[in-house]
Design a protein around this motif. Structure first.
Motif, short mmCIF file in Angstrom:
data_model
loop_
_atom_site.label_atom_id
_atom_site.label_comp_id
_atom_site.label_asym_id
_atom_site.label_seq_id
_atom_site.Cartn_x
_atom_site.Cartn_y
_atom_site.Cartn_z
N LEU A 175 0.82 -1.22 0.00
CA LEU A 175 0.00 0.00 0.00
C LEU A 175 0.85 1.27 0.00
O LEU A 175 0.30 2.37 -0.09
N GLU A 176 2.17 1.11 0.13
CA GLU A 176 3.10 2.24 0.18
C GLU A 176 2.64 3.26 1.22
O GLU A 176 2.44 4.45 0.94
N THR A 177 2.49 2.77 2.47
CA THR A 177 1.98 3.61 3.54
C THR A 177 2.71 3.29 4.83
O THR A 177 3.73 2.60 4.83
N ASP A 178 2.20 3.81 5.97
CA ASP A 178 2.80 3.52 7.27
C ASP A 178 1.68 3.29 8.29
O ASP A 178 0.50 3.47 8.00
N TYR A 179 2.09 2.90 9.50
CA TYR A 179 1.11 2.57 10.54
C TYR A 179 0.20 3.75 10.86
O TYR A 179 -1.02 3.59 10.99
N GLY A 180 0.78 4.93 11.01
CA GLY A 180 -0.01 6.09 11.39
C GLY A 180 -1.13 6.40 10.42
O GLY A 180 -2.19 6.89 10.80
N THR A 181 -0.90 6.09 9.14
CA THR A 181 -1.89 6.40 8.11
C THR A 181 -3.06 5.42 8.11
O THR A 181 -4.21 5.82 7.89
N ILE A 182 -2.79 4.13 8.37
CA ILE A 182 -3.86 3.12 8.23
C ILE A 182 -4.14 2.36 9.53
O ILE A 182 -4.73 1.28 9.50
N LYS A 183 -3.76 2.95 10.67
CA LYS A 183 -3.92 2.22 11.93
C LYS A 183 -5.38 1.89 12.24
O LYS A 183 -5.65 0.92 12.95
N GLY A 184 -6.32 2.66 11.70
CA GLY A 184 -7.73 2.38 11.97
C GLY A 184 -8.39 1.47 10.95
O GLY A 184 -9.52 1.02 11.15
N THR A 185 -7.68 1.15 9.86
CA THR A 185 -8.29 0.37 8.78
C THR A 185 -7.46 -0.83 8.35
O THR A 185 -7.82 -1.51 7.40
N TYR A 186 -6.36 -1.10 9.04
CA TYR A 186 -5.46 -2.14 8.56
C TYR A 186 -6.07 -3.54 8.60
O TYR A 186 -5.68 -4.42 7.83
N SER A 187 -7.07 -3.77 9.48
CA SER A 187 -7.69 -5.10 9.53
C SER A 187 -8.40 -5.43 8.22
O SER A 187 -8.38 -6.58 7.77
N LYS A 188 -9.00 -4.41 7.59
CA LYS A 188 -9.64 -4.62 6.29
C LYS A 188 -8.58 -4.98 5.23
O LYS A 188 -8.80 -5.84 4.37
N SER A 189 -7.42 -4.33 5.32
CA SER A 189 -6.34 -4.62 4.37
C SER A 189 -5.78 -6.03 4.59
O SER A 189 -5.47 -6.73 3.62
N LEU A 190 -5.67 -6.46 5.85
CA LEU A 190 -5.22 -7.83 6.13
C LEU A 190 -6.17 -8.83 5.50
O LEU A 190 -5.75 -9.85 4.95
N LEU A 191 -7.47 -8.54 5.57
CA LEU A 191 -8.47 -9.41 4.94
C LEU A 191 -8.26 -9.46 3.43
O LEU A 191 -8.22 -10.55 2.83
N ASP A 192 -8.13 -8.30 2.80
CA ASP A 192 -7.99 -8.25 1.34
C ASP A 192 -6.75 -9.00 0.86
O ASP A 192 -6.80 -9.75 -0.12
N PHE A 193 -5.63 -8.82 1.57
CA PHE A 193 -4.40 -9.48 1.15
C PHE A 193 -4.43 -10.98 1.47
O PHE A 193 -3.77 -11.77 0.78
N THR A 194 -5.18 -11.37 2.48
CA THR A 194 -5.36 -12.79 2.76
C THR A 194 -6.11 -13.45 1.61
O THR A 194 -5.76 -14.56 1.16
N LYS A 195 -7.14 -12.79 1.12
CA LYS A 195 -7.87 -13.31 -0.05
C LYS A 195 -6.95 -13.45 -1.25
O LYS A 195 -7.00 -14.44 -1.99
N GLN A 196 -6.09 -12.44 -1.46
CA GLN A 196 -5.14 -12.49 -2.58
C GLN A 196 -4.19 -13.68 -2.45
O GLN A 196 -3.91 -14.40 -3.41
N MET A 197 -3.68 -13.89 -1.22
CA MET A 197 -2.74 -14.98 -1.01
C MET A 197 -3.40 -16.34 -1.22
O MET A 197 -2.80 -17.25 -1.81
N LEU A 198 -4.63 -16.49 -0.78
CA LEU A 198 -5.36 -17.74 -0.98
C LEU A 198 -5.62 -18.00 -2.45
O LEU A 198 -5.51 -19.14 -2.92
N LYS A 199 -5.93 -16.95 -3.19
CA LYS A 199 -6.16 -17.11 -4.63
C LYS A 199 -4.88 -17.51 -5.35
O LYS A 199 -4.89 -18.35 -6.26
#
Length: 288
Positions: free
Chosen positions: A54-78
């Motif tokens: 995502l070319e970002t840091d913790y401070g930028t996505i600390k409130g939304t990173y769980s959604k990103s973990l979900l999205d990338f988990t789907k990518q890895m499974l695919k």
């Protein structure tokens, strides 16, 4: 015919320790990780790193990173549909919707992967302070006075300072504040309101001065074995801790009295078995 090496997908905020242990145990490891520490890469066959992708840091996505973990988990499974096992580590502790979405993705896409995690309802109970305290009190264990912030008015004049204001669901020492007067409490709440303060998400807790420790077990939902008791390093200025209650690491062995260790192990095993926890789980204590 040579048996195929079993594989594991680990998902979490910091998967390096888990990936290291799994590789040493003979598994092929895949990771969806937040930070992507340099020493993660030698231990995995493939990885997706949030701050890199995502070319970002913790401070930028600390409130939304769980959604990103979900999205990338789907990518890895695919990308790797034949992975055998799924382990979700820290970072999705209270992300119930995301956990359910991962399991639903596995079911809908008919992936062979088997989840080795606690089910969502078990996690909800394990992360519910009121439920845990009632469970402990029913077994005659001592717990600190804890009330919902929204009910503070009913206790005014009955509660002693200093006290703790903290989010009912948090980790790592974030969102934990020690306060000495009602004036300090009022000022802090006003400051928090400017960034969004939901009264139902916060609790007031008796402040216990003592030794911070944690106890870790491994279990299968029906049986439980004690692993270790750690003395926790909390808010140490020598380690550049940014907050008073920030988790900074552990010391093993904890160097406690034998009677205290026995009590901590007894409480931890009681909680682990009554909750039906699976895998490696830990509980934090303050030893007064």
């Amino acid at each position: 015919m040579e048996e195929r090496t079993k594989s594991v997908l680990v998902v979490g905020f910091n998967t390096r320790p888990l990936a290291f242990s799994l590789k040493n145990a003979g598994y092929d490891v895949y990771a969806v990780d937040f930070f992507g520490d340099l020493d993660l890469y030698p231990n995995v066959k493939d990885s997706l790193i949030l701050i890199k992708e995502l070319e970002t840091d913790y401070g930028t996505i600390k409130g939304t990173y769980s959604k990103s973990l979900l999205d990338f988990t789907k990518q890895m499974l695919k990308k790797n549909p034949d992975i055998d096992f799924l382990i979700i580590g820290s970072g999705l502790d209270d992300a119930h919707a995301e956990r359910k979405a991962i399991l639903n993705e596995i079911k809908v896409k008919n992936y062979k992967i088997k989840s080795l995690n606690n089910d969502v309802e078990t996690i909800k109970k394990a992360r519910n302070i009121e439920y845990l305290h009632n469970l402990l009190k029913s077994h005659n264990f001592t717990v600190p006075l804890t009330i919902s912030y929204i009910n503070l008015g009913n206790y005014k004049g009955k509660i002693q300072f200093p006290l703790i204001l903290k989010k009912s669901k948090s980790a790592g020492g974030l969102n934990v504040y020690k306060l000495s007067t009602y004036e300090e409490l009022s000022t802090l709440v006003k400051n928090l309101e400017s960034v969004g303060f939901n009264q139902t998400d916060w609790v007031i807790q008796e402040y216990i001065k003592g030794i911070a420790v944690s106890c870790t077990t491994i279990s299968n939902g029906k049986e439980c074995e004690f692993i270790t008791i750690n003395r926790q390093i909390i808010g140490d200025p020598l380690l550049n801790s940014p907050k008073e209650f920030m988790y900074c690491g552990n010391i093993v062995p904890a160097g406690l009295l034998q009677r205290d260790e026995k009590l901590i192990i007894k409480i931890t095993k009681t909680l682990t078995l009554k909750l039906g926890l699976k895998g490696i789980n830990g509980f934090d204590y303050v030893l007064k």
